[in-house]
Design a protein around this motif. Structure first.
Motif, PDB file in Angstrom:
ATOM      1  N   ARG A   1      31.153   0.584 -76.106  1.00 15.29           N
ATOM      2  CA  ARG A   1      30.805   0.919 -74.434  1.00 15.29           C
ATOM      3  C   ARG A   1      30.373   2.570 -74.537  1.00 15.29           C
TER       4      ARG A   1
ATOM      5  N   VAL B   1      38.836   8.594 -73.565  1.00 10.95           N
ATOM      6  CA  VAL B   1      39.365   7.031 -73.869  1.00 10.95           C
ATOM      7  C   VAL B   1      40.835   7.275 -74.190  1.00 10.95           C
TER       8      VAL B   1
ATOM      9  N   SER C   1      47.592  -1.286 -70.985  1.00 10.75           N
ATOM     10  CA  SER C   1      46.708  -0.254 -70.427  1.00 10.75           C
ATOM     11  C   SER C   1      47.046  -0.525 -68.857  1.00 10.75           C
TER      12      SER C   1
ATOM     13  N   PRO D   1      46.736   5.735 -63.518  1.00 13.51           N
ATOM     14  CA  PRO D   1      45.393   6.329 -63.827  1.00 13.51           C
ATOM     15  C   PRO D   1      45.094   7.881 -63.912  1.00 13.51           C
TER      16      PRO D   1
ATOM     17  N   THR E   1      39.454   6.914 -69.117  1.00 13.20           N
ATOM     18  CA  THR E   1      39.335   5.322 -69.405  1.00 13.20           C
ATOM     19  C   THR E   1      40.467   5.046 -70.326  1.00 13.20           C
ATOM     20  N   PHE E   2      41.096   3.948 -70.045  1.00 13.46           N
ATOM     21  CA  PHE E   2      42.123   3.376 -70.926  1.00 13.46           C
ATOM     22  C   PHE E   2      41.714   1.977 -71.280  1.00 13.46           C
ATOM     23  N   VAL E   3      42.224   1.969 -72.582  1.00 14.34           N
ATOM     24  CA  VAL E   3      41.883   0.409 -73.306  1.00 14.34           C
ATOM     25  C   VAL E   3      43.449   0.022 -73.945  1.00 14.34           C
TER      26      VAL E   3
ATOM     27  N   GLU F   1      34.214  12.770 -72.511  1.00 13.10           N
ATOM     28  CA  GLU F   1      34.327  11.256 -72.322  1.00 13.10           C
ATOM     29  C   GLU F   1      35.682  11.115 -72.910  1.00 13.10           C
TER      30      GLU F   1
ATOM     31  N   THR G   1      44.715   5.432 -74.708  1.00 16.06           N
ATOM     32  CA  THR G   1      45.353   4.205 -75.343  1.00 16.06           C
ATOM     33  C   THR G   1      46.582   3.976 -74.875  1.00 16.06           C
TER      34      THR G   1
END
Length: 271
Positions: free
Chosen positions: A71, A33, A39, A44, A49-51, A31, A35
């Motif tokens: 999260r 993430v 973002s 994509p 998942t980008f933060v 999973e 950065t």
């Protein structure tokens, strides 16, 4: 929410090595993430998942780490990849510019590490992967500040790893050689250029452009990041490609005078 999958947080994941490594970690089942400082504008990446994160800000680092834990329930792997290059003679860059490089490349790594360590120690598990460079092993004329920042990461990571092993956490290094990305185009150029260095700086610029063009694809570094993240018995150093392994061996075994001469020859410096 707590996911059953391993969670990897990677800084500077919007382009280049970071983007390739984020995609490779997702493909490997993590999973992921990633950065970026902004973002919302990032293209994509499947499975990532980008933060938002600015590694030069204590508040931004703390907020991003807490968001990921909230999260996903945990952080198993931190990949400190965010970085900035700089070029020009050492005398040609201001101390403010030097501080900018160190704030991202060194203190950014330290901020992220300090933010995740309480969580990892509490779980007695974690892996910190710091992206160094071939110039963390050797000198690089006309990139003195950048080289110094990567030498700092080498020493920091090796020392950190000894401190953390008894707590179930490991710190390791990934060492890319010249990589065919847009990294060089985003380098900080010397903010106080001097005629004294102009000729040799131009020679270096041409040499570096060729080295980057002929460098490894980012996927080579991404594969090393995945290996560093998931090895059950991690090594301290993961060479991203044969060139780094060769240079490491040369630095270790070739007489200092011969190695010095080779550095000058490669960089087209007068003997």
């Amino acid at each position: 929410m707590t996911t059953a999958r391993q969670v990897a947080l990677i800084t500077g994941a919007s382009s280049g090595i970071g983007k390739a490594a984020a995609a490779a970690l997702a493909e490997a089942g993590y999973e992921v993430v990633g950065t970026s400082r902004a973002s919302a504008g990032v293209t994509p990446v499947p499975g990532v998942t980008f933060v938002d994160l600015d590694v030069t800000s204590d508040d931004s680092v703390a907020a991003a780490v807490q968001e990921v834990i909230h999260r996903f329930g945990k952080i198993d792997v931190l990949v400190n990849n965010a970085g900035i290059g700089s070029s020009g003679a050492a005398e040609e860059s201001s101390l403010d510019q030097d501080r900018r490089v160190f704030d991202i490349n060194v203190f950014g790594v330290m901020r992220m590490t300090k933010a995740v360590l309480p969580h990892m120690r509490a779980r007695k598990s974690g892996r910190i992967v710091n992206v160094s460079s071939i110039v963390g092993l050797i000198p690089q004329p006309y990139m003195a500040t950048y080289s110094a920042s990567k030498h700092a990461i080498e020493g920091y990571t090796e020392s950190l790893d000894h401190e953390l092993r008894e707590h179930g956490v490991r710190a390791v290094l990934v060492e890319p050689a010249w990589t065919n990305t847009d990294f060089e185009a985003n380098n900080l150029q010397a903010d106080k250029p001097m005629d004294t260095y102009a000729k040799q700086r131009a020679i270096f610029t041409d040499y570096m452009a060729g080295a980057m063009k002929e460098g490894h694809p980012a996927s080579v570094v991404a594969d090393a990041v995945v290996a560093a993240a998931q090895d059950s018995k991690p090594k301290l150093r993961y060479a991203a490609g044969s060139r780094v392994r060769q240079v490491s061996m040369l630095r270790r075994y070739v007489p200092a005078s011969a190695f010095d001469s080779q550095i000058r020859k490669l960089n087209h410096l007068p003997s």
